[in-house]
Design a protein around this motif. Structure first.
Motif, PDB file in Angstrom:
ATOM      1  N   PRO A  68      60.599  55.967  14.515  1.00  0.00           N
ATOM      2  CA  PRO A  68      60.301  54.928  15.515  1.00  0.00           C
ATOM      3  C   PRO A  68      59.035  55.214  16.313  1.00  0.00           C
ATOM      4  N   ASP A  69      58.623  56.475  16.370  1.00  0.00           N
ATOM      5  CA  ASP A  69      57.384  56.792  17.087  1.00  0.00           C
ATOM      6  C   ASP A  69      56.158  56.330  16.299  1.00  0.00           C
ATOM      7  N   ARG A  70      56.328  56.158  14.993  1.00  0.00           N
ATOM      8  CA  ARG A  70      55.204  55.722  14.156  1.00  0.00           C
ATOM      9  C   ARG A  70      55.152  54.205  14.026  1.00  0.00           C
ATOM     10  N   LEU A  71      56.309  53.610  13.772  1.00  0.00           N
ATOM     11  CA  LEU A  71      56.390  52.165  13.598  1.00  0.00           C
ATOM     12  C   LEU A  71      57.391  51.582  14.587  1.00  0.00           C
ATOM     13  N   SER A  72      57.100  50.401  15.099  1.00  0.00           N
ATOM     14  CA  SER A  72      58.020  49.739  16.023  1.00  0.00           C
ATOM     15  C   SER A  72      57.957  48.232  15.816  1.00  0.00           C
ATOM     16  N   ILE A  73      58.997  47.544  16.293  1.00  0.00           N
ATOM     17  CA  ILE A  73      59.068  46.083  16.222  1.00  0.00           C
ATOM     18  C   ILE A  73      59.197  45.551  17.649  1.00  0.00           C
ATOM     19  N   SER A  74      58.319  44.646  18.011  1.00  0.00           N
ATOM     20  CA  SER A  74      58.307  44.064  19.351  1.00  0.00           C
ATOM     21  C   SER A  74      58.666  42.583  19.274  1.00  0.00           C
ATOM     22  N   VAL A  75      59.398  42.099  20.276  1.00  0.00           N
ATOM     23  CA  VAL A  75      59.811  40.697  20.311  1.00  0.00           C
ATOM     24  C   VAL A  75      59.213  40.030  21.545  1.00  0.00           C
ATOM     25  N   THR A  76      58.434  38.978  21.335  1.00  0.00           N
ATOM     26  CA  THR A  76      57.889  38.186  22.438  1.00  0.00           C
ATOM     27  C   THR A  76      58.313  36.742  22.211  1.00  0.00           C
ATOM     28  N   VAL A  77      59.397  36.368  22.834  1.00  0.00           N
ATOM     29  CA  VAL A  77      60.008  35.054  22.612  1.00  0.00           C
ATOM     30  C   VAL A  77      60.242  34.384  23.959  1.00  0.00           C
ATOM     31  N   ASP A  78      60.012  33.083  24.029  1.00  0.00           N
ATOM     32  CA  ASP A  78      60.245  32.352  25.280  1.00  0.00           C
ATOM     33  C   ASP A  78      61.738  32.070  25.456  1.00  0.00           C
ATOM     34  N   TYR A  98      70.304  31.267  21.957  1.00  0.00           N
ATOM     35  CA  TYR A  98      69.063  31.657  22.628  1.00  0.00           C
ATOM     36  C   TYR A  98      68.339  32.671  21.751  1.00  0.00           C
ATOM     37  N   LEU A  99      67.072  32.372  21.456  1.00  0.00           N
ATOM     38  CA  LEU A  99      66.370  33.139  20.440  1.00  0.00           C
ATOM     39  C   LEU A  99      65.922  34.520  20.893  1.00  0.00           C
ATOM     40  N   ARG A 100      65.668  34.708  22.179  1.00  0.00           N
ATOM     41  CA  ARG A 100      65.182  36.022  22.617  1.00  0.00           C
ATOM     42  C   ARG A 100      66.200  37.125  22.334  1.00  0.00           C
ATOM     43  N   PRO A 101      67.456  37.023  22.822  1.00  0.00           N
ATOM     44  CA  PRO A 101      68.424  38.080  22.489  1.00  0.00           C
ATOM     45  C   PRO A 101      68.775  38.117  21.010  1.00  0.00           C
ATOM     46  N   TYR A 102      68.757  36.935  20.393  1.00  0.00           N
ATOM     47  CA  TYR A 102      69.096  36.840  18.970  1.00  0.00           C
ATOM     48  C   TYR A 102      68.091  37.608  18.112  1.00  0.00           C
ATOM     49  N   LEU A 103      66.808  37.339  18.299  1.00  0.00           N
ATOM     50  CA  LEU A 103      65.783  38.008  17.505  1.00  0.00           C
ATOM     51  C   LEU A 103      65.593  39.463  17.927  1.00  0.00           C
ATOM     52  N   THR A 104      65.880  39.763  19.199  1.00  0.00           N
ATOM     53  CA  THR A 104      65.815  41.165  19.646  1.00  0.00           C
ATOM     54  C   THR A 104      66.855  41.999  18.920  1.00  0.00           C
ATOM     55  N   GLN A 105      68.082  41.486  18.852  1.00  0.00           N
ATOM     56  CA  GLN A 105      69.141  42.221  18.152  1.00  0.00           C
ATOM     57  C   GLN A 105      68.815  42.350  16.672  1.00  0.00           C
ATOM     58  N   LEU A 106      68.252  41.274  16.104  1.00  0.00           N
ATOM     59  CA  LEU A 106      67.887  41.324  14.688  1.00  0.00           C
ATOM     60  C   LEU A 106      66.817  42.381  14.441  1.00  0.00           C
ATOM     61  N   SER A 107      65.814  42.442  15.314  1.00  0.00           N
ATOM     62  CA  SER A 107      64.742  43.430  15.144  1.00  0.00           C
ATOM     63  C   SER A 107      65.273  44.849  15.287  1.00  0.00           C
ATOM     64  N   GLN A 108      66.218  45.037  16.187  1.00  0.00           N
ATOM     65  CA  GLN A 108      66.817  46.363  16.354  1.00  0.00           C
ATOM     66  C   GLN A 108      67.577  46.780  15.101  1.00  0.00           C
ATOM     67  N   SER A 109      68.280  45.829  14.504  1.00  0.00           N
ATOM     68  CA  SER A 109      69.016  46.128  13.273  1.00  0.00           C
ATOM     69  C   SER A 109      68.056  46.471  12.139  1.00  0.00           C
ATOM     70  N   LEU A 110      66.965  45.694  12.016  1.00  0.00           N
ATOM     71  CA  LEU A 110      65.980  45.975  10.966  1.00  0.00           C
ATOM     72  C   LEU A 110      65.313  47.334  11.183  1.00  0.00           C
ATOM     73  N   GLY A 111      64.969  47.627  12.435  1.00  0.00           N
ATOM     74  CA  GLY A 111      64.339  48.907  12.739  1.00  0.00           C
ATOM     75  C   GLY A 111      65.244  50.076  12.435  1.00  0.00           C
ATOM     76  N   ALA A 112      66.532  49.931  12.791  1.00  0.00           N
ATOM     77  CA  ALA A 112      67.471  51.031  12.581  1.00  0.00           C
ATOM     78  C   ALA A 112      67.672  51.320  11.099  1.00  0.00           C
ATOM     79  N   SER A 113      67.609  50.276  10.258  1.00  0.00           N
ATOM     80  CA  SER A 113      67.890  50.477   8.838  1.00  0.00           C
ATOM     81  C   SER A 113      66.647  50.777   8.010  1.00  0.00           C
ATOM     82  N   MET A 114      65.456  50.445   8.538  1.00  0.00           N
ATOM     83  CA  MET A 114      64.259  50.570   7.706  1.00  0.00           C
ATOM     84  C   MET A 114      63.175  51.481   8.278  1.00  0.00           C
TER      85      MET A 114
END
Length: 350
Positions: free
Chosen positions: A226-236, A206-222
Protein backbone atom coordinates in the motif's frame (compact mmCIF):
# COMPACT_ATOMS: atom_id res chain seq x y z
CA UNK A 1 -96.17 32.82 3.22
CA UNK A 2 -95.26 30.46 6.05
CA UNK A 3 -91.92 28.61 5.77
CA UNK A 4 -93.01 25.75 8.00
CA UNK A 5 -94.30 23.40 5.24
CA UNK A 6 -91.04 23.90 3.32
CA UNK A 7 -89.06 22.99 6.41
CA UNK A 8 -91.12 19.85 6.94
CA UNK A 9 -90.68 18.92 3.27
CA UNK A 10 -86.90 19.33 3.41
CA UNK A 11 -86.68 17.35 6.64
CA UNK A 12 -88.76 14.56 5.15
CA UNK A 13 -86.50 14.49 2.11
CA UNK A 14 -83.47 14.19 4.37
CA UNK A 15 -85.03 11.23 6.20
CA UNK A 16 -85.70 9.46 2.91
CA UNK A 17 -82.14 10.02 1.70
CA UNK A 18 -80.64 8.71 4.94
CA UNK A 19 -82.87 5.63 5.06
CA UNK A 20 -82.14 4.64 1.47
CA UNK A 21 -78.37 5.31 1.63
CA UNK A 22 -76.04 2.46 0.74
CA UNK A 23 -73.63 3.76 3.37
CA UNK A 24 -74.14 3.22 7.12
CA UNK A 25 -75.60 6.56 8.26
CA UNK A 26 -77.25 7.86 11.44
CA UNK A 27 -79.23 11.07 11.74
CA UNK A 28 -78.96 12.26 15.35
CA UNK A 29 -80.61 14.98 17.36
CA UNK A 30 -78.59 17.41 19.42
CA UNK A 31 -78.88 15.17 22.49
CA UNK A 32 -77.60 12.20 20.44
CA UNK A 33 -80.97 10.59 20.06
CA UNK A 34 -81.45 8.67 16.83
CA UNK A 35 -83.85 10.30 14.40
CA UNK A 36 -83.37 7.72 11.68
CA UNK A 37 -80.82 5.14 10.56
CA UNK A 38 -80.03 3.88 7.11
CA UNK A 39 -80.99 0.33 6.28
CA UNK A 40 -77.32 -0.38 5.56
CA UNK A 41 -76.38 0.72 9.11
CA UNK A 42 -78.93 -1.67 10.61
CA UNK A 43 -77.69 -4.55 8.43
CA UNK A 44 -74.03 -3.86 9.11
CA UNK A 45 -74.42 -3.85 12.89
CA UNK A 46 -77.30 -6.32 13.28
CA UNK A 47 -79.80 -3.82 14.71
CA UNK A 48 -83.57 -4.15 14.26
CA UNK A 49 -84.62 -1.05 12.25
CA UNK A 50 -88.06 -1.09 13.87
CA UNK A 51 -86.65 -0.43 17.33
CA UNK A 52 -83.90 2.07 16.53
CA UNK A 53 -85.75 5.39 16.17
CA UNK A 54 -85.88 7.47 19.35
CA UNK A 55 -83.10 5.58 21.11
CA UNK A 56 -80.02 7.30 22.42
CA UNK A 57 -76.83 6.37 20.60
CA UNK A 58 -75.44 4.75 23.74
CA UNK A 59 -78.48 2.44 23.94
CA UNK A 60 -77.93 0.77 20.58
CA UNK A 61 -77.34 -2.97 20.53
CA UNK A 62 -75.96 -4.24 23.82
CA UNK A 63 -74.49 -0.88 24.74
CA UNK A 64 -71.42 -1.20 22.50
CA UNK A 65 -72.05 2.33 21.15
CA UNK A 66 -71.76 3.82 24.64
CA UNK A 67 -68.41 5.50 23.99
CA UNK A 68 -67.84 8.59 26.16
CA UNK A 69 -65.18 10.08 23.90
CA UNK A 70 -67.32 9.68 20.79
CA UNK A 71 -70.30 11.20 22.61
CA UNK A 72 -68.23 14.20 23.69
CA UNK A 73 -66.98 14.78 20.15
CA UNK A 74 -70.50 14.55 18.75
CA UNK A 75 -71.82 17.09 21.27
CA UNK A 76 -68.96 19.43 20.46
CA UNK A 77 -69.79 19.04 16.77
CA UNK A 78 -73.45 19.83 17.44
CA UNK A 79 -72.44 23.04 19.25
CA UNK A 80 -70.17 24.06 16.38
CA UNK A 81 -66.97 23.70 18.41
CA UNK A 82 -65.61 20.70 16.52
CA UNK A 83 -66.09 18.47 13.51
CA UNK A 84 -65.38 14.77 13.45
CA UNK A 85 -63.21 13.74 10.50
CA UNK A 86 -61.92 10.19 10.15
CA UNK A 87 -62.13 9.41 13.87
CA UNK A 88 -61.29 5.76 14.50
CA UNK A 89 -63.09 3.61 17.03
CA UNK A 90 -63.18 -0.07 17.96
CA UNK A 91 -66.67 -1.53 18.17
CA UNK A 92 -66.65 -4.37 20.69
CA UNK A 93 -69.65 -6.66 20.85
CA UNK A 94 -70.16 -9.80 22.96
CA UNK A 95 -69.06 -13.00 21.24
CA UNK A 96 -68.17 -11.14 18.05
CA UNK A 97 -64.98 -9.95 16.45
CA UNK A 98 -64.00 -6.38 17.25
CA UNK A 99 -64.68 -4.12 14.30
CA UNK A 100 -62.50 -1.17 13.38
CA UNK A 101 -64.62 1.78 12.29
CA UNK A 102 -63.93 5.22 10.90
CA UNK A 103 -66.60 7.81 11.67
CA UNK A 104 -67.27 11.26 10.24
CA UNK A 105 -69.89 13.66 11.57
CA UNK A 106 -71.17 17.12 10.73
CA UNK A 107 -74.19 19.29 11.45
CA UNK A 108 -76.91 19.07 8.81
CA UNK A 109 -78.98 21.94 7.55
CA UNK A 110 -82.20 20.17 6.61
CA UNK A 111 -84.46 23.22 6.80
CA UNK A 112 -85.50 22.67 10.40
CA UNK A 113 -84.01 25.78 11.96
CA UNK A 114 -85.33 24.97 15.41
CA UNK A 115 -83.41 21.72 15.80
CA UNK A 116 -79.76 20.78 15.26
CA UNK A 117 -79.22 17.59 13.37
CA UNK A 118 -76.02 15.54 13.18
CA UNK A 119 -75.23 13.26 10.27
CA UNK A 120 -72.94 10.43 11.38
CA UNK A 121 -71.29 8.32 8.67
CA UNK A 122 -69.64 5.03 9.63
CA UNK A 123 -67.14 3.09 7.52
CA UNK A 124 -66.04 -0.41 8.49
CA UNK A 125 -62.30 -0.69 7.74
CA UNK A 126 -61.70 -3.97 9.57
CA UNK A 127 -61.05 -6.03 6.46
CA UNK A 128 -58.99 -3.28 4.82
CA UNK A 129 -56.79 -2.96 7.90
CA UNK A 130 -56.39 -6.74 8.08
CA UNK A 131 -55.32 -6.77 4.42
CA UNK A 132 -52.84 -3.97 5.11
CA UNK A 133 -51.38 -5.89 8.05
CA UNK A 134 -51.11 -8.99 5.86
CA UNK A 135 -49.25 -7.01 3.21
CA UNK A 136 -46.95 -5.55 5.86
CA UNK A 137 -46.25 -9.04 7.16
CA UNK A 138 -45.50 -10.28 3.65
CA UNK A 139 -43.16 -7.35 3.02
CA UNK A 140 -41.39 -8.01 6.31
CA UNK A 141 -41.10 -11.73 5.54
CA UNK A 142 -39.77 -10.92 2.09
CA UNK A 143 -37.19 -8.57 3.56
CA UNK A 144 -36.04 -11.27 5.97
CA UNK A 145 -35.84 -13.78 3.14
CA UNK A 146 -33.81 -11.38 1.00
CA UNK A 147 -31.50 -10.73 3.93
CA UNK A 148 -30.98 -14.48 4.39
CA UNK A 149 -30.33 -14.94 0.66
CA UNK A 150 -27.82 -12.07 0.70
CA UNK A 151 -26.06 -13.64 3.66
CA UNK A 152 -25.84 -16.98 1.84
CA UNK A 153 -24.63 -15.25 -1.34
CA UNK A 154 -21.89 -13.47 0.61
CA UNK A 155 -20.76 -16.75 2.15
CA UNK A 156 -20.81 -18.48 -1.24
CA UNK A 157 -18.73 -15.72 -2.84
CA UNK A 158 -16.15 -16.01 -0.07
CA UNK A 159 -15.94 -19.78 -0.60
CA UNK A 160 -15.58 -19.35 -4.38
CA UNK A 161 -12.85 -16.72 -3.91
CA UNK A 162 -10.95 -19.01 -1.54
CA UNK A 163 -11.14 -21.93 -3.98
CA UNK A 164 -9.91 -19.73 -6.83
CA UNK A 165 -6.96 -18.47 -4.79
CA UNK A 166 -5.99 -21.99 -3.69
CA UNK A 167 -6.19 -23.17 -7.29
CA UNK A 168 -4.00 -20.26 -8.44
CA UNK A 169 -1.32 -21.28 -5.94
CA UNK A 170 -1.31 -24.89 -7.12
CA UNK A 171 -1.20 -24.53 -10.89
CA UNK A 172 2.14 -24.53 -12.72
CA UNK A 173 1.12 -22.43 -15.72
CA UNK A 174 1.68 -18.70 -15.25
CA UNK A 175 -1.11 -17.97 -17.73
CA UNK A 176 -3.58 -20.16 -15.87
CA UNK A 177 -2.48 -18.63 -12.58
CA UNK A 178 -3.12 -15.16 -13.98
CA UNK A 179 -6.60 -16.11 -15.15
CA UNK A 180 -7.47 -17.59 -11.75
CA UNK A 181 -6.16 -14.54 -9.94
CA UNK A 182 -8.22 -12.27 -12.19
CA UNK A 183 -11.30 -14.37 -11.45
CA UNK A 184 -10.51 -14.13 -7.73
CA UNK A 185 -10.30 -10.33 -7.93
CA UNK A 186 -13.62 -10.09 -9.75
CA UNK A 187 -15.36 -12.36 -7.26
CA UNK A 188 -14.04 -10.32 -4.35
CA UNK A 189 -15.24 -7.13 -6.02
CA UNK A 190 -18.71 -8.60 -6.56
CA UNK A 191 -18.73 -9.59 -2.90
CA UNK A 192 -17.95 -6.00 -1.94
CA UNK A 193 -20.76 -4.76 -4.19
CA UNK A 194 -23.16 -7.25 -2.66
CA UNK A 195 -22.32 -6.22 0.90
CA UNK A 196 -22.84 -2.56 0.11
CA UNK A 197 -26.15 -3.14 -1.65
CA UNK A 198 -27.37 -5.33 1.21
CA UNK A 199 -27.06 -2.33 3.54
CA UNK A 200 -28.94 -0.04 1.13
CA UNK A 201 -32.24 -1.88 1.59
CA UNK A 202 -32.99 -1.71 -2.13
CA UNK A 203 -33.22 2.10 -2.15
CA UNK A 204 -30.86 4.67 -3.60
CA UNK A 205 -27.16 4.08 -3.01
CA UNK A 206 -24.83 6.93 -2.02
CA UNK A 207 -21.79 6.56 -4.23
CA UNK A 208 -19.09 7.97 -1.95
CA UNK A 209 -19.25 5.23 0.73
CA UNK A 210 -20.14 2.66 -1.91
CA UNK A 211 -17.10 3.29 -4.11
CA UNK A 212 -14.87 3.84 -1.07
CA UNK A 213 -15.70 0.37 0.24
CA UNK A 214 -15.22 -1.07 -3.24
CA UNK A 215 -11.79 0.55 -3.58
CA UNK A 216 -10.77 -0.77 -0.17
CA UNK A 217 -11.78 -4.28 -1.19
CA UNK A 218 -9.85 -4.02 -4.48
CA UNK A 219 -6.79 -2.63 -2.70
CA UNK A 220 -6.83 -5.35 -0.06
CA UNK A 221 -6.99 -8.13 -2.65
CA UNK A 222 -4.69 -6.73 -5.33
CA UNK A 223 -2.17 -4.29 -3.79
CA UNK A 224 0.65 -6.05 -1.97
CA UNK A 225 2.42 -2.83 -0.95
CA UNK A 226 0.00 0.00 0.00
CA UNK A 227 2.95 2.36 0.42
CA UNK A 228 3.74 1.93 -3.28
CA UNK A 229 0.26 1.90 -4.79
CA UNK A 230 -2.97 3.39 -3.47
CA UNK A 231 -6.56 4.02 -4.59
CA UNK A 232 -8.20 7.38 -3.88
CA UNK A 233 -11.92 8.18 -4.09
CA UNK A 234 -13.16 11.69 -4.94
CA UNK A 235 -16.92 11.47 -5.23
CA UNK A 236 -19.62 14.09 -4.64
CA UNK A 237 -22.84 13.52 -2.66
CA UNK A 238 -24.61 11.75 -5.54
CA UNK A 239 -26.99 8.85 -4.98
CA UNK A 240 -28.24 6.51 -7.70
CA UNK A 241 -30.71 3.60 -7.87
CA UNK A 242 -29.31 0.31 -6.63
CA UNK A 243 -29.28 -1.34 -10.06
CA UNK A 244 -27.38 1.59 -11.57
CA UNK A 245 -24.87 1.48 -8.73
CA UNK A 246 -24.14 -2.16 -9.59
CA UNK A 247 -23.23 -1.20 -13.15
CA UNK A 248 -21.06 1.70 -11.96
CA UNK A 249 -19.36 -0.57 -9.44
CA UNK A 250 -18.59 -3.19 -12.07
CA UNK A 251 -17.15 -0.54 -14.38
CA UNK A 252 -14.93 0.79 -11.60
CA UNK A 253 -13.81 -2.74 -10.74
CA UNK A 254 -12.73 -3.51 -14.31
CA UNK A 255 -10.98 -0.15 -14.81
CA UNK A 256 -9.10 -0.36 -11.50
CA UNK A 257 -8.03 -3.95 -12.20
CA UNK A 258 -6.81 -2.86 -15.64
CA UNK A 259 -4.82 0.06 -14.16
CA UNK A 260 -3.25 -2.13 -11.50
CA UNK A 261 -2.21 -4.69 -14.13
CA UNK A 262 -0.81 -2.35 -16.78
CA UNK A 263 -0.14 1.18 -15.48
CA UNK A 264 2.59 0.44 -12.94
CA UNK A 265 5.15 -2.07 -14.24
CA UNK A 266 8.52 -2.64 -12.66
CA UNK A 267 7.19 -1.88 -9.16
CA UNK A 268 6.55 1.77 -9.99
CA UNK A 269 4.77 3.84 -7.35
CA UNK A 270 1.50 5.53 -8.13
CA UNK A 271 -2.10 6.30 -7.33
CA UNK A 272 -5.43 5.49 -8.95
CA UNK A 273 -8.24 8.03 -8.51
CA UNK A 274 -11.93 7.10 -8.75
CA UNK A 275 -13.94 10.26 -9.45
CA UNK A 276 -17.69 10.77 -9.88
CA UNK A 277 -19.53 14.05 -10.45
CA UNK A 278 -23.15 14.77 -11.34
CA UNK A 279 -25.16 17.84 -12.25
CA UNK A 280 -28.85 17.21 -12.69
CA UNK A 281 -29.14 14.19 -14.95
CA UNK A 282 -25.60 14.60 -16.32
CA UNK A 283 -22.78 12.64 -14.70
CA UNK A 284 -19.21 11.54 -15.29
CA UNK A 285 -17.33 8.61 -13.81
CA UNK A 286 -13.55 8.61 -14.22
CA UNK A 287 -10.77 6.23 -13.24
CA UNK A 288 -7.44 8.06 -13.52
CA UNK A 289 -3.93 6.75 -12.88
CA UNK A 290 -0.52 8.43 -12.95
CA UNK A 291 1.19 5.42 -14.44
CA UNK A 292 3.11 4.94 -17.66
CA UNK A 293 0.30 6.16 -19.87
CA UNK A 294 -1.16 4.66 -23.01
CA UNK A 295 1.13 2.35 -24.94
CA UNK A 296 1.03 2.25 -28.71
CA UNK A 297 1.58 -0.42 -31.30
CA UNK A 298 2.61 -3.90 -30.23
CA UNK A 299 3.22 -2.74 -26.66
CA UNK A 300 -0.43 -1.83 -26.07
CA UNK A 301 -2.42 -4.41 -24.09
CA UNK A 302 -4.96 -6.39 -26.08
CA UNK A 303 -8.62 -5.77 -25.37
CA UNK A 304 -9.89 -8.51 -23.12
CA UNK A 305 -12.93 -9.53 -21.12
CA UNK A 306 -12.67 -6.46 -18.90
CA UNK A 307 -12.84 -4.05 -21.85
CA UNK A 308 -15.89 -5.84 -23.21
CA UNK A 309 -17.62 -5.65 -19.84
CA UNK A 310 -16.95 -1.91 -19.54
CA UNK A 311 -18.17 -1.21 -23.07
CA UNK A 312 -21.37 -3.20 -22.57
CA UNK A 313 -22.12 -1.59 -19.20
CA UNK A 314 -21.47 1.91 -20.55
CA UNK A 315 -23.81 1.23 -23.45
CA UNK A 316 -26.57 0.06 -21.10
CA UNK A 317 -26.09 3.23 -19.06
CA UNK A 318 -26.53 5.25 -22.28
CA UNK A 319 -23.10 6.78 -21.82
CA UNK A 320 -19.92 7.22 -23.81
CA UNK A 321 -16.35 6.14 -23.04
CA UNK A 322 -13.48 8.56 -23.40
CA UNK A 323 -9.83 7.49 -23.01
CA UNK A 324 -7.18 10.17 -22.73
CA UNK A 325 -3.47 10.49 -21.96
CA UNK A 326 -3.00 12.60 -18.81
CA UNK A 327 0.81 12.73 -19.03
CA UNK A 328 1.64 11.00 -16.82
CA UNK A 329 -0.98 8.33 -16.79
CA UNK A 330 -4.32 7.53 -18.37
CA UNK A 331 -7.88 8.64 -17.71
CA UNK A 332 -10.92 6.59 -18.67
CA UNK A 333 -14.13 8.59 -18.39
CA UNK A 334 -17.70 7.32 -18.69
CA UNK A 335 -19.88 10.30 -19.55
CA UNK A 336 -23.69 10.39 -19.46
CA UNK A 337 -25.69 13.36 -20.67
CA UNK A 338 -29.29 13.80 -19.50
CA UNK A 339 -32.39 13.31 -21.59
CA UNK A 340 -32.39 9.50 -21.64
CA UNK A 341 -33.50 7.10 -18.96
CA UNK A 342 -30.74 4.90 -17.61
CA UNK A 343 -30.90 1.15 -18.14
CA UNK A 344 -28.75 -0.92 -15.86
CA UNK A 345 -29.29 -4.41 -17.25
CA UNK A 346 -26.17 -6.47 -16.73
CA UNK A 347 -24.52 -7.32 -20.04
CA UNK A 348 -23.74 -10.74 -21.39
CA UNK A 349 -20.05 -10.88 -22.16
CA UNK A 350 -19.21 -12.15 -25.60
Amino acid sequence: MSTKPTAHFEAASTLAVVISSNEPLLLLSEDLRIVVASASFCRAFAIDPVTIAGKLLRELGDGEWAMPTLASLLKATASGKAQIEAYEIDLKRPDQKTRQLVVNACTLDDGDIDNTRLLLAVTDVTDARAETRLKDDLVRDKALLIQEVQHRVANSLQIIASVLMQSARRVQSEEARGHLQNAHHRVMSIAALQRQLATSGGGDVYLRPYLTQLSQSLGASMIADPDRLSISVTVDDSAVPADVSVSLGLIVTELVINALKHAFPDQAAGVIVIDYRSTGTDWTLSVIDNGIGMLAGSDSPKAGLGSGIVEALAKNLLSEIEVSDTDPGTAVTIRHKGGAELRADLPTAA
